[in-house]
Design an enzyme around this catalytic site. Structure first.
Site, PDB file in Angstrom:
ATOM      1  N   TYR A  36      55.430 -12.462  49.680  1.00 37.38           N
ATOM      2  CA  TYR A  36      55.813 -13.779  49.170  1.00 37.38           C
ATOM      3  C   TYR A  36      54.985 -14.170  47.964  1.00 37.38           C
ATOM      4  CZ  TYR A  36      51.689 -16.079  51.256  1.00 37.38           C
ATOM      5  OH  TYR A  36      50.410 -16.466  51.565  1.00 37.38           O
ATOM      6  N   ARG A  55      52.098 -10.080  40.200  1.00 37.28           N
ATOM      7  CA  ARG A  55      51.538  -9.772  41.525  1.00 37.28           C
ATOM      8  C   ARG A  55      52.651  -9.426  42.512  1.00 37.28           C
ATOM      9  NH1 ARG A  55      47.725 -14.085  44.272  1.00 37.28           N
ATOM     10  NH2 ARG A  55      49.717 -15.181  44.422  1.00 37.28           N
ATOM     11  N   ARG A 103      66.069  -2.776  65.181  1.00 40.95           N
ATOM     12  CA  ARG A 103      64.616  -2.785  65.329  1.00 40.95           C
ATOM     13  C   ARG A 103      64.053  -1.387  65.567  1.00 40.95           C
ATOM     14  NH1 ARG A 103      60.502  -3.262  69.049  1.00 40.95           N
ATOM     15  NH2 ARG A 103      58.721  -4.476  68.317  1.00 40.95           N
ATOM     16  N   LYS A 151      50.216  -9.500  49.222  1.00 39.93           N
ATOM     17  CA  LYS A 151      50.525 -10.865  49.678  1.00 39.93           C
ATOM     18  C   LYS A 151      51.662 -10.825  50.701  1.00 39.93           C
ATOM     19  CE  LYS A 151      50.898 -15.521  47.690  1.00 39.93           C
ATOM     20  NZ  LYS A 151      49.838 -16.147  48.472  1.00 39.93           N
ATOM     21  N   GLU A 183      37.031 -14.860  51.655  1.00 41.60           N
ATOM     22  CA  GLU A 183      37.789 -15.914  50.971  1.00 41.60           C
ATOM     23  C   GLU A 183      38.101 -17.007  51.983  1.00 41.60           C
ATOM     24  OE1 GLU A 183      41.569 -14.242  49.602  1.00 41.60           O
ATOM     25  OE2 GLU A 183      41.614 -12.917  51.336  1.00 41.60           O
TER      26      GLU A 183
HETATM   27  N1  PMP Z   1      43.525 -15.872  49.111  1.00 43.06           N
HETATM   28  C1  PMP Z   1      44.476 -16.017  50.064  1.00 43.06           C
HETATM   29  C2  PMP Z   1      44.256 -15.385  51.393  1.00 43.06           C
HETATM   30  C3  PMP Z   1      45.631 -16.757  49.790  1.00 43.06           C
HETATM   31  O1  PMP Z   1      46.582 -16.890  50.740  1.00 43.06           O
HETATM   32  C4  PMP Z   1      45.783 -17.367  48.517  1.00 43.06           C
HETATM   33  C5  PMP Z   1      46.983 -18.209  48.182  1.00 43.06           C
HETATM   34  N2  PMP Z   1      48.147 -17.848  48.748  1.00 43.06           N
HETATM   35  C6  PMP Z   1      44.772 -17.191  47.565  1.00 43.06           C
HETATM   36  C7  PMP Z   1      43.661 -16.426  47.895  1.00 43.06           C
HETATM   37  C8  PMP Z   1      44.878 -17.800  46.202  1.00 43.06           C
HETATM   38  O2  PMP Z   1      45.816 -17.133  45.404  1.00 43.06           O
HETATM   39  P1  PMP Z   1      46.622 -17.881  44.256  1.00 43.06           P
HETATM   40  O3  PMP Z   1      45.589 -18.448  43.323  1.00 43.06           O
HETATM   41  O4  PMP Z   1      47.413 -16.814  43.625  1.00 43.06           O
HETATM   42  O5  PMP Z   1      47.421 -18.935  44.916  1.00 43.06           O
END
Ligand code: PMP
Length: 288
Positions: A36, A55, A103, A151, A183
């Site tokens: 996503y 990305r 599945r 992502k 993070e």
């Molecule tokens: N780390 C994680 C785990 C995230 O889910 C996100 C945002 N979805 C970010 C960092 C920040 O990424 P962005 O600046 O591209 O939104």
């Protein structure tokens, strides 16, 4: 149609959210086999759109997944959704899954049609209350999988972490692996050292390569800030002068408490405040 019903995008069609349908065999639903992107909308324009698309392509490539729509098609659909839903400030969520198939853990045969959905959310971003008061975070062990650079919609642990934060009266969680902060639950994490250096973890498979991170670091460098891409411990963060997060919808938001420790004087610090101003000026100014 009620006033609150949005128009959403499902596999090329624009329909009311109550009429939108995806198969129960969709691999996004069954296996979190989907990726996503979230793009911020300010003044009806898309912030950092091309970087989000770059990305997206990388995530698709890493999972050997096809896309049903090229970048021009995605841009057109984003713009149409903004217009149809009257979005001045908020976001567009877009998800692409490997598609629907009976599945089976093994990927389905080539030719399975990917599923693509998009929807909008209205939300205050510039005038959000969080950057004004700063946010409180709790620390939690980072037990997510080893490819956080992709992502994916595999967000259960991030959701648990944010829920634990909420139960503890905080706003978010900072995740910690081997003593070092990776993070936040859905944002990149930073500290400002007593010497005024901005520190954030280097890019690797351990963190998402934030689009806002890339923009903020490049604007910071141009504005004369010094930054270091290296790991920092939770203790270093608690002793830092400032801390903050970045993401597409939080921009730059100060962290004023980690667990029970106030950061700096416990209020929004000058570096986070300035970086937020610069990001709004530059990235929002360049929105398309
Ligand atoms: N780390 C994680 C785990 C995230 O889910 C996100 C945002 N979805 C970010 C960092 C920040 O990424 P962005 O600046 O591209 O939104």
């Amino acid at each position: 149609m009620t006033q609150t019903e949005r128009t959403v995008f499902v596999n090329g069609d624009y329909c009311l959210e109550s009429e939108a349908k995806v198969s129960i065999f969709d691999r996004g639903f069954l296996f979190a086999d989907a990726i996503y992107e979230v793009t911020c909308v300010i003044g009806g324009k898309l912030v950092d759109f091309h970087s989000h698309m770059a990305r997206l392509k990388r995530s698709l490539g890493e999972l050997d997944m096809a896309t049903p729509l090229d970048e021009a098609g995605i841009l057109a659909a984003h713009r149409r959704l903004v217009e149809l839903n009257g979005i001045d400030e908020g976001l567009i969520y877009m998800q692409i899954s490997r598609g629907a198939a009976d599945r089976d853990f093994t990927f389905p045969a080539a030719g399975t049609v990917p599923t693509i959905v998009m929807f909008t959310q209205k939300r205050p971003v510039i005038e959000s209350p969080y950057p004004k008061r700063g946010i409180a975070v709790i620390s939690m062990p980072d037990i997510r999988w080893g490819r956080r650079d992709i992502k994916t919609v595999q967000l259960l642990y991030s959701s648990i972490a944010k829920n634990e934060a909420s139960k503890a009266g905080a706003d978010d969680a900072w995740l910690v692996q081997d003593g070092f902060v990776t993070e936040a639950s859905s944002a990149n994490a930073y500290i400002v050292t007593t010497e005024g250096r901005i520190v954030t973890r280097a890019l690797s498979n351990d963190v998402l390569h934030g689009i806002t991170r890339a923009s903020v670091l490049s604007f910071a460098a141009e504005s004369g800030f010094v930054f270091e891409e290296r790991s920092f411990t939770l203790d270093e963060a608690k002793a830092a002068k400032e801390a903050f997060i970045t993401s597409a919808t939080s921009f730059v938001t100060a962290v004023v408490r980690i667990d029970d420790t106030p950061i700096g004087d416990g209020t929004v610090g000058p570096v986070s405040k300035r970086l937020r101003e610069i990001y709004i000026d530059r990235a929002v100014g360049a929105a398309i």
